[in-house]
Design a protein around this motif. Structure first.
Motif, PDB file in Angstrom:
ATOM      1  N   MET B   1     147.918 -20.667 -52.399  1.00  0.00           N
ATOM      2  CA  MET B   1     146.646 -21.357 -52.158  1.00  0.00           C
ATOM      3  C   MET B   1     146.860 -22.866 -52.272  1.00  0.00           C
ATOM      4  O   MET B   1     147.473 -23.341 -53.228  1.00  0.00           O
ATOM      5  CB  MET B   1     145.624 -20.898 -53.198  1.00  0.00           C
ATOM      6  N   PRO B   2     146.395 -23.603 -51.290  1.00  0.00           N
ATOM      7  CA  PRO B   2     146.593 -25.063 -51.358  1.00  0.00           C
ATOM      8  C   PRO B   2     145.744 -25.673 -52.472  1.00  0.00           C
ATOM      9  O   PRO B   2     144.802 -25.054 -52.959  1.00  0.00           O
ATOM     10  CB  PRO B   2     146.121 -25.549 -49.982  1.00  0.00           C
ATOM     11  N   ASP B   3     146.094 -26.882 -52.841  1.00  0.00           N
ATOM     12  CA  ASP B   3     145.337 -27.586 -53.882  1.00  0.00           C
ATOM     13  C   ASP B   3     143.870 -27.772 -53.490  1.00  0.00           C
ATOM     14  O   ASP B   3     142.986 -27.668 -54.315  1.00  0.00           O
ATOM     15  CB  ASP B   3     145.948 -28.976 -54.115  1.00  0.00           C
ATOM     16  N   PHE B   4     143.671 -28.068 -52.215  1.00  0.00           N
ATOM     17  CA  PHE B   4     142.306 -28.311 -51.765  1.00  0.00           C
ATOM     18  C   PHE B   4     141.912 -27.245 -50.753  1.00  0.00           C
ATOM     19  O   PHE B   4     142.636 -26.991 -49.795  1.00  0.00           O
ATOM     20  CB  PHE B   4     142.192 -29.703 -51.134  1.00  0.00           C
ATOM     21  N   ALA B   5     140.788 -26.614 -51.009  1.00  0.00           N
ATOM     22  CA  ALA B   5     140.319 -25.581 -50.099  1.00  0.00           C
ATOM     23  C   ALA B   5     139.976 -26.214 -48.744  1.00  0.00           C
ATOM     24  O   ALA B   5     139.463 -27.329 -48.690  1.00  0.00           O
ATOM     25  CB  ALA B   5     139.095 -24.908 -50.698  1.00  0.00           C
ATOM     26  N   PRO B   6     140.267 -25.521 -47.649  1.00  0.00           N
ATOM     27  CA  PRO B   6     139.940 -26.084 -46.335  1.00  0.00           C
ATOM     28  C   PRO B   6     138.427 -26.178 -46.131  1.00  0.00           C
ATOM     29  O   PRO B   6     137.660 -25.386 -46.684  1.00  0.00           O
ATOM     30  CB  PRO B   6     140.556 -25.087 -45.359  1.00  0.00           C
ATOM     31  N   THR B   7     138.030 -27.145 -45.339  1.00  0.00           N
ATOM     32  CA  THR B   7     136.613 -27.323 -45.027  1.00  0.00           C
ATOM     33  C   THR B   7     136.220 -26.352 -43.921  1.00  0.00           C
ATOM     34  O   THR B   7     136.850 -26.300 -42.873  1.00  0.00           O
ATOM     35  CB  THR B   7     136.364 -28.781 -44.595  1.00  0.00           C
ATOM     36  N   LEU B   8     135.186 -25.569 -44.163  1.00  0.00           N
ATOM     37  CA  LEU B   8     134.740 -24.553 -43.211  1.00  0.00           C
ATOM     38  C   LEU B   8     133.723 -25.109 -42.221  1.00  0.00           C
ATOM     39  O   LEU B   8     133.605 -24.633 -41.101  1.00  0.00           O
ATOM     40  CB  LEU B   8     134.092 -23.386 -43.971  1.00  0.00           C
ATOM     41  N   PHE B   9     132.947 -26.077 -42.710  1.00  0.00           N
ATOM     42  CA  PHE B   9     131.885 -26.632 -41.881  1.00  0.00           C
ATOM     43  C   PHE B   9     131.650 -28.048 -42.373  1.00  0.00           C
ATOM     44  O   PHE B   9     131.740 -28.305 -43.576  1.00  0.00           O
ATOM     45  CB  PHE B   9     130.602 -25.805 -42.046  1.00  0.00           C
ATOM     46  N   SER B  10     131.353 -28.946 -41.443  1.00  0.00           N
ATOM     47  CA  SER B  10     131.164 -30.327 -41.855  1.00  0.00           C
ATOM     48  C   SER B  10     130.180 -31.023 -40.935  1.00  0.00           C
ATOM     49  O   SER B  10     130.230 -30.847 -39.717  1.00  0.00           O
ATOM     50  CB  SER B  10     132.528 -31.032 -41.820  1.00  0.00           C
ATOM     51  N   THR B  11     129.278 -31.764 -41.514  1.00  0.00           N
ATOM     52  CA  THR B  11     128.408 -32.607 -40.687  1.00  0.00           C
ATOM     53  C   THR B  11     128.113 -33.871 -41.485  1.00  0.00           C
ATOM     54  O   THR B  11     128.360 -33.915 -42.690  1.00  0.00           O
ATOM     55  CB  THR B  11     127.121 -31.858 -40.252  1.00  0.00           C
ATOM     56  N   LYS B  12     127.647 -34.911 -40.828  1.00  0.00           N
ATOM     57  CA  LYS B  12     127.335 -36.129 -41.586  1.00  0.00           C
ATOM     58  C   LYS B  12     126.116 -36.842 -41.028  1.00  0.00           C
ATOM     59  O   LYS B  12     125.716 -36.629 -39.879  1.00  0.00           O
ATOM     60  CB  LYS B  12     128.531 -37.067 -41.636  1.00  0.00           C
ATOM     61  N   VAL B  13     125.546 -37.670 -41.861  1.00  0.00           N
ATOM     62  CA  VAL B  13     124.400 -38.492 -41.482  1.00  0.00           C
ATOM     63  C   VAL B  13     124.785 -39.932 -41.812  1.00  0.00           C
ATOM     64  O   VAL B  13     125.062 -40.246 -42.971  1.00  0.00           O
ATOM     65  CB  VAL B  13     123.142 -38.092 -42.283  1.00  0.00           C
ATOM     66  N   ALA B  14     124.829 -40.764 -40.803  1.00  0.00           N
ATOM     67  CA  ALA B  14     125.134 -42.176 -41.039  1.00  0.00           C
ATOM     68  C   ALA B  14     123.831 -42.947 -41.047  1.00  0.00           C
ATOM     69  O   ALA B  14     122.987 -42.768 -40.172  1.00  0.00           O
ATOM     70  CB  ALA B  14     126.060 -42.706 -39.955  1.00  0.00           C
ATOM     71  N   ALA B  15     123.639 -43.769 -42.068  1.00  0.00           N
ATOM     72  CA  ALA B  15     122.377 -44.487 -42.222  1.00  0.00           C
ATOM     73  C   ALA B  15     122.667 -45.845 -42.834  1.00  0.00           C
ATOM     74  O   ALA B  15     122.750 -45.978 -44.046  1.00  0.00           O
ATOM     75  CB  ALA B  15     121.433 -43.684 -43.110  1.00  0.00           C
ATOM     76  N   GLY B  16     122.851 -46.834 -41.985  1.00  0.00           N
ATOM     77  CA  GLY B  16     123.109 -48.186 -42.479  1.00  0.00           C
ATOM     78  C   GLY B  16     124.358 -48.226 -43.340  1.00  0.00           C
ATOM     79  O   GLY B  16     125.424 -47.784 -42.911  1.00  0.00           O
ATOM     80  N   ARG B  17     124.204 -48.725 -44.562  1.00  0.00           N
ATOM     81  CA  ARG B  17     125.350 -48.860 -45.457  1.00  0.00           C
ATOM     82  C   ARG B  17     125.781 -47.535 -46.069  1.00  0.00           C
ATOM     83  O   ARG B  17     126.819 -47.455 -46.704  1.00  0.00           O
ATOM     84  CB  ARG B  17     125.010 -49.840 -46.593  1.00  0.00           C
ATOM     85  N   ARG B  18     124.960 -46.529 -45.902  1.00  0.00           N
ATOM     86  CA  ARG B  18     125.249 -45.245 -46.538  1.00  0.00           C
ATOM     87  C   ARG B  18     125.602 -44.168 -45.508  1.00  0.00           C
ATOM     88  O   ARG B  18     125.020 -44.120 -44.431  1.00  0.00           O
ATOM     89  CB  ARG B  18     124.022 -44.756 -47.325  1.00  0.00           C
ATOM     90  N   THR B  19     126.553 -43.320 -45.869  1.00  0.00           N
ATOM     91  CA  THR B  19     126.840 -42.126 -45.073  1.00  0.00           C
ATOM     92  C   THR B  19     126.807 -40.925 -45.993  1.00  0.00           C
ATOM     93  O   THR B  19     127.310 -40.979 -47.116  1.00  0.00           O
ATOM     94  CB  THR B  19     128.224 -42.244 -44.398  1.00  0.00           C
ATOM     95  N   TYR B  20     126.180 -39.852 -45.536  1.00  0.00           N
ATOM     96  CA  TYR B  20     126.135 -38.598 -46.285  1.00  0.00           C
ATOM     97  C   TYR B  20     126.992 -37.574 -45.560  1.00  0.00           C
ATOM     98  O   TYR B  20     126.804 -37.355 -44.362  1.00  0.00           O
ATOM     99  CB  TYR B  20     124.697 -38.065 -46.375  1.00  0.00           C
ATOM    100  N   PHE B  21     127.917 -36.975 -46.279  1.00  0.00           N
ATOM    101  CA  PHE B  21     128.772 -35.934 -45.713  1.00  0.00           C
ATOM    102  C   PHE B  21     128.363 -34.593 -46.306  1.00  0.00           C
ATOM    103  O   PHE B  21     128.182 -34.476 -47.528  1.00  0.00           O
ATOM    104  CB  PHE B  21     130.242 -36.193 -46.063  1.00  0.00           C
TER     105      PHE B  21
END
Lengths: 77, 77
Positions: B1-21
Motif C-alpha cells: 500500500m502506498p503512503d498516500f491513498a490515491p484520489t478517487l474523485f476530485s473537484t475544486k472551486v476557485a474564488a478569488g484568493r481562495r481555492t477549495y479542493f
C-alpha cells in the motif's frame, strides 16, 4: 462594533471524536459568511481546524460538495 | 500500500484568493472519506487548512451545509 461579530445562525454535526460546527456571521462588508469548524478530540488533545466560506462562494462550494457526495454514494460505497 | 491513498474523485472551486479542493480517497478501513482543503493566498504567503469528513458523517455534514445555505439565502442577503 464588538471584536467578534455575533453568530446569526448555528448548527452542528456530532460524529464520534469529531464535531463540525456551522456558524454564519457577518463579514466586515456586512455580507454573511460561513465558518465551518472541525473539532477533533485525540486522547487529551483537542484539535480545531477552520474553513471560511464567503457569501459569493457559497453556492459553488455547496454545489461541489453535492457533486462529491453523489460520487461517494454512487461509486465508492 | 502506498503512503498516500490515491484520489478517487476530485473537484475544486476557485474564488478569488481562495481555492477549495474536494478530494475523495479511501481511508484505512477501505471506506471513502472526503478531504476539503482551503488554500488561501495572502500576499507571498500560502495558507492551507483541511477538514476530513468520513463516510458515516457525510450525509449529516451535507445536510447541515444545506440548512446553513438556506438560512443565508433566506435571511442574511
Amino acid at each position: 462594533m464588538p471584536d467578534f461579530a455575533p453568530t446569526l445562525f448555528s448548527t452542528k454535526v456530532a460524529a464520534g471524536r469529531r464535531t463540525y460546527f456551522f456558524d454564519v456571521k457577518n463579514a466586515k462588508n456586512d455580507k454573511p459568511f460561513l465558518k465551518i469548524t472541525q473539532s477533533e478530540i485525540n486522547g487529551e488533545e483537542k484539535k480545531k481546524s477552520y474553513l471560511n466560506i464567503f457569501d459569493s462562494e457559497i453556492t459553488d462550494f455547496s454545489g461541489a460538495l453535492a457533486q462529491t457526495v453523489e460520487y461517494i454514494n454512487q461509486n465508492a460505497k
